[in-house]
Scaffold this motif. Structure first.
Motif, mmCIF file in Angstrom:
data_model
loop_
_atom_site.group_PDB
_atom_site.id
_atom_site.type_symbol
_atom_site.label_atom_id
_atom_site.label_comp_id
_atom_site.label_asym_id
_atom_site.label_seq_id
_atom_site.Cartn_x
_atom_site.Cartn_y
_atom_site.Cartn_z
ATOM 1 N N SER A 127 -5.817 -1.147 -6.562
ATOM 2 C CA SER A 127 -4.736 -0.222 -6.354
ATOM 3 C C SER A 127 -5.738 1.548 -6.301
ATOM 4 O O SER A 127 -5.552 2.873 -6.541
ATOM 5 C CB SER A 127 -3.781 0.395 -7.201
ATOM 6 O OG SER A 127 -3.605 0.181 -8.463
ATOM 7 N N VAL A 141 -3.576 9.527 -2.764
ATOM 8 C CA VAL A 141 -2.907 8.375 -3.536
ATOM 9 C C VAL A 141 -3.591 8.281 -4.429
ATOM 10 O O VAL A 141 -2.604 7.011 -5.263
ATOM 11 C CB VAL A 141 -2.527 7.070 -2.288
ATOM 12 C CG1 VAL A 141 -1.667 8.119 -1.361
ATOM 13 C CG2 VAL A 141 -4.181 7.224 -1.921
ATOM 14 N N GLU A 165 11.184 2.741 5.911
ATOM 15 C CA GLU A 165 10.647 2.093 6.584
ATOM 16 C C GLU A 165 11.680 0.830 6.294
ATOM 17 O O GLU A 165 11.808 -0.814 5.729
ATOM 18 C CB GLU A 165 9.262 1.180 5.564
ATOM 19 C CG GLU A 165 8.121 2.686 6.078
ATOM 20 C CD GLU A 165 7.742 2.722 7.106
ATOM 21 O OE1 GLU A 165 7.617 1.669 7.893
ATOM 22 O OE2 GLU A 165 7.639 4.331 7.340
ATOM 23 N N GLU A 196 4.841 9.502 -10.384
ATOM 24 C CA GLU A 196 3.213 9.678 -10.189
ATOM 25 C C GLU A 196 2.915 10.093 -11.142
ATOM 26 O O GLU A 196 1.591 10.066 -11.719
ATOM 27 C CB GLU A 196 3.034 10.538 -9.212
ATOM 28 C CG GLU A 196 2.607 9.960 -7.798
ATOM 29 C CD GLU A 196 2.819 10.691 -6.862
ATOM 30 O OE1 GLU A 196 1.787 9.974 -5.251
ATOM 31 O OE2 GLU A 196 2.006 11.844 -6.424
ATOM 32 N N MET A 198 5.556 2.251 -3.063
ATOM 33 C CA MET A 198 5.361 2.409 -4.514
ATOM 34 C C MET A 198 5.187 1.471 -5.399
ATOM 35 O O MET A 198 6.467 1.328 -5.438
ATOM 36 C CB MET A 198 4.994 3.570 -4.739
ATOM 37 C CG MET A 198 5.384 4.377 -5.710
ATOM 38 S SD MET A 198 5.020 6.385 -6.426
ATOM 39 C CE MET A 198 4.375 6.011 -7.983
ATOM 40 N N ALA A 251 -5.493 4.464 4.052
ATOM 41 C CA ALA A 251 -5.291 5.752 3.347
ATOM 42 C C ALA A 251 -5.830 5.606 1.900
ATOM 43 O O ALA A 251 -5.880 7.209 1.320
ATOM 44 C CB ALA A 251 -3.999 6.500 3.786
ATOM 45 N N GLU A 289 3.754 -0.985 3.443
ATOM 46 C CA GLU A 289 3.547 0.454 3.725
ATOM 47 C C GLU A 289 4.450 1.196 3.367
ATOM 48 O O GLU A 289 5.643 0.697 3.128
ATOM 49 C CB GLU A 289 2.645 0.223 5.056
ATOM 50 C CG GLU A 289 1.682 -0.110 5.936
ATOM 51 C CD GLU A 289 1.223 0.130 7.215
ATOM 52 O OE1 GLU A 289 1.942 0.194 8.073
ATOM 53 O OE2 GLU A 289 -0.100 0.182 7.557
ATOM 54 N N HIS A 290 3.495 2.552 3.399
ATOM 55 C CA HIS A 290 4.217 3.145 2.752
ATOM 56 C C HIS A 290 5.288 2.370 1.103
ATOM 57 O O HIS A 290 6.646 3.298 1.426
ATOM 58 C CB HIS A 290 5.669 4.153 3.301
ATOM 59 C CG HIS A 290 4.927 4.993 4.645
ATOM 60 N ND1 HIS A 290 4.564 5.804 4.442
ATOM 61 C CD2 HIS A 290 5.006 4.163 5.943
ATOM 62 C CE1 HIS A 290 3.731 6.359 5.368
ATOM 63 N NE2 HIS A 290 3.686 5.562 6.795
ATOM 64 N N THR A 325 1.192 -1.657 -0.070
ATOM 65 C CA THR A 325 0.079 -0.352 0.071
ATOM 66 C C THR A 325 1.133 0.935 -0.100
ATOM 67 O O THR A 325 1.777 0.944 0.881
ATOM 68 C CB THR A 325 -0.554 0.043 1.186
ATOM 69 O OG1 THR A 325 -1.466 1.084 0.731
ATOM 70 C CG2 THR A 325 -0.424 -0.287 2.644
ATOM 71 N N LYS A 326 0.554 2.563 -0.519
ATOM 72 C CA LYS A 326 1.119 3.257 -0.653
ATOM 73 C C LYS A 326 0.988 4.599 0.643
ATOM 74 O O LYS A 326 2.374 4.906 0.035
ATOM 75 C CB LYS A 326 0.741 4.155 -2.421
ATOM 76 C CG LYS A 326 1.785 5.103 -3.121
ATOM 77 C CD LYS A 326 0.372 5.776 -3.331
ATOM 78 C CE LYS A 326 1.228 6.644 -4.586
ATOM 79 N NZ LYS A 326 0.443 7.003 -5.683
ATOM 80 N N ASP A 327 0.356 4.323 0.988
ATOM 81 C CA ASP A 327 0.915 5.509 2.328
ATOM 82 C C ASP A 327 0.433 3.942 3.176
ATOM 83 O O ASP A 327 0.854 2.910 3.801
ATOM 84 C CB ASP A 327 -0.458 6.183 2.422
ATOM 85 C CG ASP A 327 -0.404 7.238 3.331
ATOM 86 O OD1 ASP A 327 0.155 6.802 4.292
ATOM 87 O OD2 ASP A 327 -0.163 8.419 2.754
ATOM 88 N N VAL A 328 -0.419 4.166 4.099
ATOM 89 C CA VAL A 328 -0.896 3.453 5.174
ATOM 90 C C VAL A 328 -1.772 3.035 4.684
ATOM 91 O O VAL A 328 -2.951 2.866 4.193
ATOM 92 C CB VAL A 328 -0.894 3.996 6.891
ATOM 93 C CG1 VAL A 328 0.280 4.448 7.007
ATOM 94 C CG2 VAL A 328 -1.879 5.189 6.719
#
Length: 565
Positions: A207, A222, A189, A488, A167, A52, A164-165, A46-49
């Motif tokens: 996603s 995101v 991380e 992005e 991409m 998110a 998490e975090h 997952t791109k964030d938490v």
């Protein structure tokens, strides 16, 4: 066929999993929970938490034929009418037929929906529905409650690895064109910091959508079309991208406001609120049989037409009377829509006293990675579910609250077939960056302004052609830095071009695709889909004919399904 890869630093670490699920909303976490006991190793990226994504922002609820007197047939008809002849009939029947069971499983996983005094699910109605079939939680926090329940279930499952975090930069394919792994950038991380490769036997894309293509959207930051872009570069097909739903009642914060905007749920109109113009005239009277609860494309167009006719930047939602004789409007808002109320108050609006300023904004992508009824893409080992996918259920305009249900139902179906279709762990084939050079993150502002003004609610040939030209020019401006902002922006540019080209080719008005130069729907010429693929690094859209499916245009086999509407 060589992969089309973005520029990235050399990988500094490797991992493996039988299945990688990209995304942590209802679609991704449902897939992970359903797969964890069927394969040795499941990873969620997952791109964030975990919380998110877009699911937590869903206010209104989840639609299914759960109420007394309601049936899947009735839900089917409402879905087909909203989809304006572009739905896949079999996909819709899967959705409505399996929906109630899927919601019950969600409840078994711990999701707590609002109930009436008798202990039954409290169901409400939204635009396009002729029955009360929307289950909701905490009044207007359905997505947050679903996200909570699924995250707790995932955290109780040690079999599921969570990144998490992180991409996803690209999907890596083997010599046969099938899935071999993912390039992932983990941001600060632990041991997995930086760019690495996770080898895998299958990937489930969950996603989310492309909301950040536009300047104003209800989508979180995101939602940058990453899944659609990486699938396209890996050889998958994108379908129906021109059908972007603009939610009619997004709080208007001013012409300079950018990014995620406050959503005023359709459920507010379901409880009796109505739209008015600056002179207090009802907007939807005489426009549609369902009035303020007409399908979203019709309501958005009515608002935009009145804005264009009057030169105003917004219209108004009148919810001052809600509560009726049973309770005051202020008490009703506190009970039924506490989160929307807090958002409105944070912007100085008291809805029991004030009109709410609203204007349409980008809300949902009905198109995405083309899949079959089991979530399979045309890349072996690549599956897609939720907003990133085009399963065929939404057609040209998503019926309200069908999105959470789609992610739930089709993730369950993926988990039924994927374990029996697992590939061997393969080495990635050599990649090629031809035509896939990065654009700088600074290109985003121009991209969003171009898409909003030229490819927004109201479209025409001149504006769409100008948008394609501007976007192609942006693509010729190379980035000087390799970083997430450039990845992005490049993903958003890739999908924006695909969207704009499809919209230019569809010379009709259908559902959420509104062409002022082709104002009528044209089933003779455009009953079908525009499919987008990459050819030699170029985005190419082609038309695939198909039968129109719309019971409002043609007789249905069982007209009694509309009884009680």
């Amino acid at each position: 066929m060589n992969m089309q890869l973005l520029s990235a630093r050399d990988p500094g670490w490797t991992e493996w999993a039988d299945v990688i699920v990209v995304g942590s909303g209802i679609a991704g976490l449902t897939a992970a929970l359903r797969l964890k006991d069927q394969v040795e190793r499941v990873a969620v990226v997952t791109k964030d938490v975990l919380q998110a994504g877009s699911t937590q922002w869903a206010q209104g609820g989840i639609a299914a034929a759960l109420g007394e007197g309601d049936t899947p047939d009735q839900h089917e008809v409402d879905t087909l009418v909203a989809g304006a002849g572009a739905c896949d009939l079999e996909a819709v029947r899967v959705l409505v037929g399996e929906g109630a069971e899927a919601v019950r499983e969600l409840i078994a996983w711990g999701a707590e929906f609002d109930k009436d005094p008798a202990g039954n699910l409290s169901l409400t109605r939204e635009g396009g529905h002729r029955r009360d079939r929307i289950a909701h939680a905490d009044g207007d926090a359905t997505g947050a409650e679903i996200q909570r329940a699924l995250m707790e279930a995932v955290r109780r499952a040690p079999e599921i690895m969570v990144f998490e975090h992180a991409m996803v930069v690209d999907l890596l394919t083997a010599a046969d064109g099938g899935v071999a792994g993912l390039t992932i950038h983990v941001m600060g991380e632990g041991d997995a910091d930086g760019v690495g490769i996770v080898r895998t036997r299958a990937v489930v894309l969950a996603s989310g959508g492309l909301g950040q293509v536009f300047s104003q959207t209800t989508n979180p930051a995101v939602a940058t079309a990453d899944g659609m872009a990486i699938a396209l570069r890996a050889g998958a097909t994108l379908r129906d991208l021109e059908f972007v739903q603009f939610h009619p009642t997004v709080m208007y914060l001013g012409e300079d406001s950018r990014g995620q905007q406050p959503l005023i749920s359709e459920a507010v109109r379901g409880e009796g609120a109505f739209l008015v113009d600056w002179d207090g005239n009802r907007l939807m009277e005489g426009v549609h049989e369902l009035g303020d609860l007409a399908p979203r494309d019709i309501v958005s167009k009515a608002i935009m037409k009145r804005m264009l006719d009057t030169g105003r930047t917004n219209m108004w939602l009148d919810a001052r009377h809600l509560g009726g004789a049973q309770e005051t409007s202020a008490a009703f808002w506190e009970r039924r829509f506490p989160n929307i109320l807090a958002s409105l108050r944070s912007h100085g609006v008291e809805p029991s006293v004030d009109l709410i300023p609203v204007a349409p904004a980008c809300h949902y992508a009905s198109g995405g990675v083309r899949t079959d009824l089991w979530g399979r893409s045309d890349v072996p080992g690549l599956y897609a579910t939720g907003e990133v996918a085009c399963s065929g259920v939404h057609g040209a305009n998503r019926l309200a609250s069908n999105s959470l249900l789609e992610g739930l139902v089709f993730s369950r179906r993926i988990a039924e077939v994927l374990p029996g279709e697992l590939r061997q762990l393969e080495d990635p084939a050599p990649g090629a960056a031809t035509g896939r050079a990065l654009v700088p993150g600074s290109a985003l502002k121009t991209l969003q302004e171009t898409m909003t003004t030229k490819v927004g609610v109201l479209r025409n040939a001149t504006g769409l052609a100008e948008a394609v030209e501007t976007l192609e020019q942006l693509g010729r401006t190379p980035a000087t830095e390799i970083d997430p902002a450039a990845w992005e922006a490049t993903n958003l540019l890739t999908v924006s071009l695909a969207l704009a080209k499809s919209a230019l080719l569809r010379e009709e008005t259908r559902g959420s695709h509104w062409r002022e130069d082709f104002a009528e729907r044209d089933d003779a010429g455009f009953a079908g889909h525009f499919d987008v693929r990459l050819r030699d690094g170029e985005t190419v859209a082609t038309f695939t004919p198909g039968a129109a499916t719309d019971p409002s245009q043609t007789p249905i086999q069982n007209p009694t399904t509309l009884a009680g509407a």
